[in-house]
Structure formats: C-alpha cells, structure tokens
Design a protein around this motif. Structure first.
Motif, PDB file in Angstrom:
ATOM      1  N   GLN A 103       0.742  -1.415  -0.023  1.00 17.41           N
ATOM      2  CA  GLN A 103      -0.187   0.267   0.042  1.00 17.41           C
ATOM      3  C   GLN A 103       0.907   1.501   0.320  1.00 17.41           C
ATOM      4  O   GLN A 103       1.699   0.911   0.489  1.00 17.41           O
ATOM      5  N   ILE A 104       0.739   1.810  -0.757  1.00 20.04           N
ATOM      6  CA  ILE A 104       1.341   3.284  -0.975  1.00 20.04           C
ATOM      7  C   ILE A 104       0.946   4.053   0.104  1.00 20.04           C
ATOM      8  O   ILE A 104      -0.963   5.055   0.042  1.00 20.04           O
ATOM      9  N   SER A 105       1.070   5.018   1.107  1.00 20.92           N
ATOM     10  CA  SER A 105       0.592   5.891   2.643  1.00 20.92           C
ATOM     11  C   SER A 105       1.526   6.835   2.379  1.00 20.92           C
ATOM     12  O   SER A 105       2.553   6.830   1.975  1.00 20.92           O
TER      13      SER A 105
ATOM     14  N   MET B 277      -4.005   7.612  -7.382  1.00 20.37           N
ATOM     15  CA  MET B 277      -2.804   7.357  -6.644  1.00 20.37           C
ATOM     16  C   MET B 277      -2.673   6.074  -6.478  1.00 20.37           C
ATOM     17  O   MET B 277      -2.064   5.003  -6.119  1.00 20.37           O
ATOM     18  N   GLN B 278      -3.822   5.778  -6.484  1.00 23.24           N
ATOM     19  CA  GLN B 278      -4.910   3.976  -5.690  1.00 23.24           C
ATOM     20  C   GLN B 278      -4.427   3.216  -6.883  1.00 23.24           C
ATOM     21  O   GLN B 278      -4.128   2.250  -6.457  1.00 23.24           O
TER      22      GLN B 278
ATOM     23  N   SER C 169      -4.478  15.040  -9.764  1.00 21.67           N
ATOM     24  CA  SER C 169      -4.887  13.788  -9.369  1.00 21.67           C
ATOM     25  C   SER C 169      -5.557  14.000  -7.961  1.00 21.67           C
ATOM     26  O   SER C 169      -5.810  14.630  -7.750  1.00 21.67           O
ATOM     27  N   THR C 170      -6.019  12.818  -7.997  1.00 20.39           N
ATOM     28  CA  THR C 170      -6.740  12.202  -6.956  1.00 20.39           C
ATOM     29  C   THR C 170      -6.474  11.435  -6.293  1.00 20.39           C
ATOM     30  O   THR C 170      -5.751  10.819  -6.729  1.00 20.39           O
TER      31      THR C 170
ATOM     32  N   ILE D  74       0.032  15.342  -6.871  1.00 21.20           N
ATOM     33  CA  ILE D  74       0.655  16.311  -8.469  1.00 21.20           C
ATOM     34  C   ILE D  74       1.057  14.687  -8.630  1.00 21.20           C
ATOM     35  O   ILE D  74       2.020  14.330  -8.132  1.00 21.20           O
ATOM     36  N   ILE D  75       0.246  14.394 -10.432  1.00 27.26           N
ATOM     37  CA  ILE D  75       1.004  12.658 -10.070  1.00 27.26           C
ATOM     38  C   ILE D  75       1.783  13.467 -11.843  1.00 27.26           C
ATOM     39  O   ILE D  75       1.017  13.517 -12.703  1.00 27.26           O
TER      40      ILE D  75
END
Length: 618
Positions: free
Chosen positions: A475-477, A501-502, A496-497, A490-491
C-alpha cells in the motif's frame, strides 16, 4: 497505397487466369467472335473482381477475451526501417514503369492523329478514308481507315480496305486501347503482354473471317498477304493489315470451322474465379459472443493478433481495413519457431488513431486486440486482460487500451450520463474512464426500475457499478496525512486524486515528495492549503526526458550542464546566484525537469530549456 498495390496484384492474377484458359482451350478454335468477347470480359473482370468481397462472420468465444499481462515497450521494432525502404523502392519502381509506358502510349496516339490530320479524307458509309502520301502501311483507328494508294494495286487495295472495314465497323480499336491501358498498369506482369498479343491476333483472325474479299477469292487474298513485307511502323494501338501474324492468319483462314458447342469450354473460367474470390477476396468480420449468444448486428470490426498469426493473415487484415478507409500498419519479429516476439502496430482512421508496441524478448507475444467502430470512427488497441465486450448498443461496452491506459464506456440510456458508483462511492464518468482496466474486478449496469429502486432518483438514467480489485501490491501511504484533510496529489505534473494514486503500483513510482503548510501554498497556491503529494512515475521520466532528483551540492557543481534552466525557489522565479548562496541543509526538496510543454504552460517561455524547482525549510 498498400491497398492499391494489393488490388493491382489481384487484378494481375485474374488476367492471368483468363489468359491461361484462352491459351489452353480456345486459341486453336475458329470461334473468333466468341473468343473476342471472352478476352474482353477478361479485361473487365480483372478491373472489377479484385474490388469485390465475400463476407465471413467469425464469432469468438468469451474465453478468448482473457489474456495475461505482457511487457509493453516503446522501442522501435528492428527491421521495420529496412522493410519500409524496400517497400518504398518497389513503389517508386512501379510508378516509374507506369510513367514510361504511359508516355509511349501517348506518343503513339499522337503519331496516329498526325497521319489522320495530314491525309486527304473521304467520307463513305459513316467511315472516313484517309489517303496518306507518307510511307505508311494500311491500318484502321476507330472510324478512320488510313492507307497510301500508291503502294498497292487496285485489287490489293480492294482486299485491304475490306479487311480494315471489318475492324472499323466492329470497333476493334476499343478492345486494343483497353488492353493497351491494362498492360501499362500491369507492365510488371508478363501475362498481360501475352494477353495483349492474343487479343490483337484474334481480332485479325476475326477481320479475315468476315472479309468479303476473302469469301470471293480465298487464294488471291492469301497471295496478297504473302506478297507484302511486314509493316515498318511500330504502332501497337492500331489495326494494321500487314503484321508479323501473316503465317498464323493464313493457317486460320484454311482451318476447319469449329463447332459452336466448343464455346462451352470457356465456362471453365467460372469455378476458377469462384476459387479466386474465396481464396483472396473473403473479408473476415470478427465478433465476440455475449451472454445472450452471438450478436446478430455488429458495426464494429474486431481483430485478434496472436503469436501464430501468419503474414498472409496480417496482409488480409490490412486489405480488409483499407476498404473501410482504415490504415493498418505494422512491423514484427519472429523467433526460430516462427512465433511473433515483437509487434509494433498503428491503426489510423478518418478521425482517430491508436498505436501499440509490444515485445516479450524471445518469448511469444500475448494476444493483441484491435477494435474499430465504423459508426463513431473510434479505434482501440489492447493487449492482455479484457474486462468485457458486448455488442448490443443498449448494453455497457467496455474495453481496455493498455497503451493509453483508458477505458471507453458507452452511454447507458439514450445519451444521458448514468450514475457512477466506484467501490460504493459516487464518482464521475471521467474518473471511471481513467481507471486502469487491470484494477477492475467487475462492472454491472442497472437500468430502469431496478436502478431507481436501488439508488433512487439519481439512478433514473441508469447506474454503472464498478468494483475494483483488492490491491495486492504494498500500500502507498502518506505519512502525516492519515487523519488530515485529503491533500492535493500531483502525479507527473498533473492534478490528480487519491483514486489515481491508489491505481498506481508501488513499482511504477520513481519518487514521492510531500509539501505542507506555507511551502505547499508558496509552490502551488491556495489549492495546496491541505498539503501537496508530488509523485513522479518511472514511465513519465522515460517518456518525457525529465531528470531525476538531485542534491544541491551536485547541482552547484554542474551549473554549466543546466545552463538556461529556470530556477523556481519557494514558488517564485529566482537565479543561479541565489542558489549558490543557499545552504544545502536549508533545502527541503528539489526536482530538476527537462523542457516540456507542461512546464511552459505553467511558468512561461523561460521554462523551455527546463525547470529546477526548490522548496526551502523556511
């Protein structure tokens, strides 16, 4: 261009079939009128038949929809350039040949018109007799009969004009001009030249057979043929009386007449043409079956390319798509087992285009899918897993495009946008179409009363219920934001949202940087008040030539390397001098980006060479 060349080869094949039948079954028969029509029909058929197609619908089972992930690369396919060079050379050679033979044809037309213009003309029975003072052998051209009366006796001239009269009244010039033009565009086909000679030869036999002078005195007519030398003029577009066929003409004059039922031998061409249609002019239309069985109506072209797809099948796909004005271009590599290991594909329609490059080293590629909607002119190319595909216009239509990582969702209810529910939360069409197809577990569609019953008035236009797979990757936290308002993500330089990201795999991320408080507001303005999470992906760095993060010491030692870059310190334009005065420990984060249009849009023309963004620990 490729479609025209394929058409040309097919046309040459049809002409060769007709010549073969004529040579084997008809050339020795004295049924000259029937032979004439057989050869003329051959010319017409060679022009029309290659553009006709039989349609075969191939229904693919839903099991074929599933595939496995494959490696997609943007590298150019080795060998594509050499193939393109060879193709361009062949095309140039062909059109050079056409230009030469077309020029020769034009010169001959001009020579004939010159004879007609300079001669003395007499009109008789809708024909024009042209007496020429030039050294010319008798010939006919449409309604004109050209001859030099001083070169022949009165009896010879009577037989000669009777022969040319048959050519003129039966309009043999039309046959000759048609076969001449066919041979210009098929100059590479040796059978086209043989066909031209056979047609001209049969016209001479026909004119001899219908000659009134021959019927009066057969022997005298043959003496006239033998007494004259072969024509000195070299005009292939006319009907000359004296020509190299004199021996064959005399043989055919004395030939026993053939029985009329022998014309039935010409029918042998029909099964050959049928085989040609089935073998070369069958258009495959691919469709996937759905839960209700195969669709009865399909406006989409759906193709599958796998490791065993042959070169002939690819050429056939290209030809079929060309008929719908879709350009299908590709290059490929195969291994020792003749399996496709690399495939570069580009599909371009009147309004849209799509590309995909796939490579699996020396392993075979996984199935690739090409879908073209002829109604909407939309094109999709995908590889690997497919979510679902249903052909009914009233149902959900979802397919993945792994090259652009987008999902296309058709309207559910007459063009009105439905309600989107993603993992139990209301969402929007743009977010749904931005989902990574590989992350989708299922998609369900509810309409009418069922949608309203489950979701109230919001579901009146239908509901698209999307369930995502549970993320099996680490998981990205974001540390510090577990219980805080959601920050701005910011991707790769774009807003972005958290959902975006998920969707990222942890292995796709090159770097992540977190900005808070004043630092975030100074860099991104008021939208950074809840904090900023900057994420840079590996793919973004590879595709846009952006540079990775550097420390200040490294940057100050390489200022010459980054000369011309725009310095942004705490959200404001600055200079190289300000950087040199800065203490390395005072820097919280720094990114160096190569020039791109996004940076120019954000910072202006000064960012064309690149931008160095620095946030301090103030």
């Amino acid at each position: 261009m490729e479609a025209f060349l394929i058409y040309l080869l097919k046309s040459a094949g049809v002409l060769t079939l007709f010549f073969g039948c004529y040579y084997l079954f008809l050339r020795k028969e004295t049924l000259f009128t029937a032979n004439r029509w057989f050869l003329v029909i051959g010319l017409v058929t060679s022009v029309i038949l290659p553009s006709m197609n039989l349609t075969t619908t191939i229904t693919l089972s839903t099991e074929m929809m599933a595939g496995t992930n494959s490696t997609i690369e943007n590298d150019a396919i080795i060998g594509g350039q050499s193939f393109s060079s060879l193709r361009n050379f062949l095309i140039l050679t062909y059109f050079l040949g056409v230009a030469i033979f077309l020029a020769r044809f034009a010169v001959q037309i001009r020579s004939v018109l010159n004879f007609i213009q300079l001669g003395k003309k007499k009109v008789s029975e809708n024909l024009i007799y042209v007496e020429s003072s030039m050294d010319v052998q008798p010939f006919s051209f449409f309604k004109y009969i050209i001859y030099n009366p001083k070169k022949h006796s009165e009896k010879e001239l009577e037989s000669i004009l009777a022969h040319e009269l048959v050519h003129a009244t039966q309009k043999h010039t039309v046959d000759i001009l048609c076969v001449e033009l066919i041979s210009v565009f098929q100059w590479f086909n040796p059978f086209a030249w043989l066909y031209k000679n056979a047609l001209k030869q049969n016209l001479e036999f026909l004119a001899d057979a219908k000659n009134s002078s021959l019927k009066k005195n057969r022997k005298q007519y043959q003496y006239i043929l033998l007494s004259q030398s072969i024509s000195k003029q070299n005009l292939s577009i006319v009907n000359p009386f004296f020509n190299p066929l004199i021996k064959k003409r005399i043989v055919m004059i004395n030939q026993t007449p053939s029985k009329k039922h022998k014309t039935l031998k010409s029918l042998v061409i029909l099964p050959l043409l049928a085989l040609f249609l089935v073998g070369f002019n069958t258009k495959n239309v691919y469709q996937f079956e759905n839960a209700d069985g195969p669709t009865s109506e399909n406006t989409k072209i759906e193709l599958i390319i796998d490791k065993d797809t042959s070169n002939d099948e690819l050429v056939k796909m290209k030809s079929d798509l060309a008929e719908d004005k879709i350009d299908f271009s590709y290059t490929l590599q195969r291994n020792d087992k003749d399996e496709i290991t690399s495939f570069s594909l580009s599909v371009e329609g009147p309004k849209n285009s799509a590309t995909l490059n796939s490579s699996n080293s020396n392993s075979a590629i996984k199935p690739m899918y090409v879908i073209v909607d002829l109604n909407t002119n939309e094109i999709a190319i995908g590889q690997g897993n497919k979510t679902s595909f249903q052909n009914k216009s009233s149902s959900l239509d979802v397919y993945s495009d792994r090259h652009s990582k987008k999902i296309k969702i058709q309207e559910v209810n007459g063009g009105e946008e439905p309600l989107y529910i993603i993992d139990g939360k209301e969402s929007s069409k743009s977010i749904a179409e931005g989902l990574n197809p590989d992350k989708i577990k299922s998609i369900n569609v509810f309409k009418g009363e069922q949608a309203i019953q489950n979701y109230g008035e919001k579901g009146k236009n239908g509901v698209v219920l999307i369930t995502l797979k549970q993320n099996t990757d680490p998981q990205i936290s974001v540390v510090g934001y577990e219980n805080s308002p959601s920050p701005l993500y910011i991707i790769d330089g774009e807003d972005s949202t958290v959902l975006d990201m998920q969707q990222l795999d942890s292995d796709e991320i090159e770097s992540m940087n977190v900005l808070k408080g004043k630092h975030a507001i100074m860099t991104y303005g008021d939208k950074g008040k809840n904090g900023i999470v900057e994420i840079t992906t590996k793919k973004y760095l590879q595709n846009s030539n952006n540079l990775s993060m550097h420390n200040v010491d490294e940057l100050t030692l390489n200022t010459e390397k980054y000369k011309g870059y725009l310095y942004i310190i705490d959200g404001k334009p600055s200079s190289e001098k300000a950087l040199k005065k800065m203490e390395p420990l005072a820097v919280e984060s720094m990114h160096v980006f190569g020039g791109s249009q996004k940076l120019i849009d954000k910072y202006g023309k000064k960012a064309k060479n690149g931008v160095i963004e620095i946030v301090t620990k103030k």
